[in-house]
Design an enzyme around this catalytic site. Structure first.
Site, short mmCIF file in Angstrom:
data_model
loop_
_atom_site.label_atom_id
_atom_site.label_comp_id
_atom_site.label_asym_id
_atom_site.label_seq_id
_atom_site.Cartn_x
_atom_site.Cartn_y
_atom_site.Cartn_z
N HIS A 208 0.86 -1.19 0.00
CA HIS A 208 0.00 0.00 0.00
C HIS A 208 0.89 1.23 0.00
O HIS A 208 1.97 1.23 0.58
CB HIS A 208 -0.93 0.00 1.22
CG HIS A 208 -2.09 -0.91 1.04
ND1 HIS A 208 -3.35 -0.46 0.70
CD2 HIS A 208 -2.20 -2.26 1.10
CE1 HIS A 208 -4.17 -1.49 0.59
NE2 HIS A 208 -3.50 -2.60 0.82
N CYS A 239 -8.11 -0.33 3.62
CA CYS A 239 -8.64 -1.35 4.52
C CYS A 239 -9.53 -0.63 5.51
O CYS A 239 -9.10 0.31 6.16
CB CYS A 239 -7.54 -2.09 5.24
SG CYS A 239 -8.17 -3.20 6.52
N ASN A 248 -3.64 0.61 -2.88
CA ASN A 248 -2.53 -0.23 -3.30
C ASN A 248 -1.64 0.57 -4.23
O ASN A 248 -2.06 1.59 -4.76
CB ASN A 248 -3.06 -1.43 -4.09
CG ASN A 248 -3.80 -2.43 -3.23
OD1 ASN A 248 -5.01 -2.36 -3.10
ND2 ASN A 248 -3.09 -3.33 -2.64
#
Ligand code: ZN
Length: 296
Positions: A208, A239, A248
């Site tokens: 990430h 998340c 990401n």
């Protein structure tokens, strides 16, 4: 020192969409997957089998999978977080699952409602169930390079958990920097040892870009033998259980940098840029990927 080729796994449809409040129609997901295959992606995470009440964005994973016109050279997988999820993936016809636990006890308790050891026991059950169904298993660790609750995760814990994962006979091992706290030196030190430990088992890295170190971490990990990276078109992702978690590393940015370095990815960057730009329109917001702003 650098490989001639790197394989990217597209995770935008899972890691990306799971945090968006908008529910993308099943047909649109299927269309995107076909376009991603056309653009040269050889690995795609289609969705996940998690609680549809908690993550309604992933409730149609079985329907998406059923509608995909599969290709022999493209590997499709689904994320699972418990044994029930594996059973649902088997039922849906998947032959490849990604199962993971958190390397952070606190994150595991908050995210999965399990202590690390309880999560490890569940992981063993997931691998057993998947293997009994003849599935290929990608086994992984979330928060391997840092946790917002616990801070730094001891490298030895990551190595020990990875060894236990490998001893269960997983087919691929994936380490995730879920919080984006990892740094290039850590990648070199930890991933080098994981690559050595894994032997013939492919090692994947899920990064990430929360703290802006995503691509630096790609370079560092490549230098110690990592050849597979997870990416998401547009840099979509996050998340829901991790503070400040952002996307990401972007598929097109990663492929662009690698091509500049003379490393093949087989990816049609313009086609991914088109998908990312379209997704910005659908979601009505800018996505963090950079190269789309240059190439579009
Ligand atoms: Zn992620």
């Amino acid at each position: 020192m650098y490989p001639s080729e790197v394989i990217l796994e597209e995770q935008g449809l899972r890691d990306g969409l799971q945090v968006e409040s908008m529910l993308l129609p099943t047909e649109k997901k299927v269309e995107l997957i076909h376009r991603l295959m056309d653009a040269g992606l050889k690995r795609i995470q289609v969705g996940s089998f998690v609680n549809p009440k908690l993550v309604p964005q992933m409730a149609d994973t079985a329907a998406v999978f059923a509608a995909i016109q599969q290709r022999p050279d493209v590997s499709l997988n689904a994320l699972v977080l418990n044994t029930k999820g594996v059973e649902r993936a088997v039922e849906a016809g998947f032959t490849h699952v990604a199962a993971s636990i958190s390397a952070s006890d606190t994150h595991s308790r908050k995210n999965a409602n399990k202590s690390l050891e309880e999560a490890m026991a569940e992981f063993e059950s997931m691998v057993r169930t998947a293997k009994a169904a003849g599935m290929r298993v990608r086994g992984g660790l979330q928060c391997a390079f840092g946790c917002r609750y616990e801070g730094k995760i001891p490298a030895q814990r990551v190595l020990d958990l990875s060894k236990r994962h490998l001893d269960l006979g997983i087919d691929e091992i994936a380490l995730a920097d879920s919080t984006g706290m990892g740094n290039p030196r850590q990648m070199e030190e930890i991933m080098g040892q994981i690559v050595e430990m894994a032997g013939h088992v492919p090692v994947m890295l899920h990064l990430h870009d929360t703290e802006g170190k995503g691509l630096a971490n790609v370079v560092a990990a490549m230098r110690v033998g990592v050849r597979h990276f997870d990416t998401a078109f547009g840099g979509l992702g996050g998340c829901p259980f991790i503070k400040g978690a952002t996307g990401n590393i972007a598929t097109e940015d990663t492929a662009y940098m690698l091509e500049q370095m003379g490393i093949r990815t087989g990816i049609d960057i313009a086609a991914i840029v088109a998908i990312s730009c379209e997704m910005e329109e659908i979601l009505g917001k800018k996505l963090p990927g950079k190269i789309k702003n240059v190439l579009k």
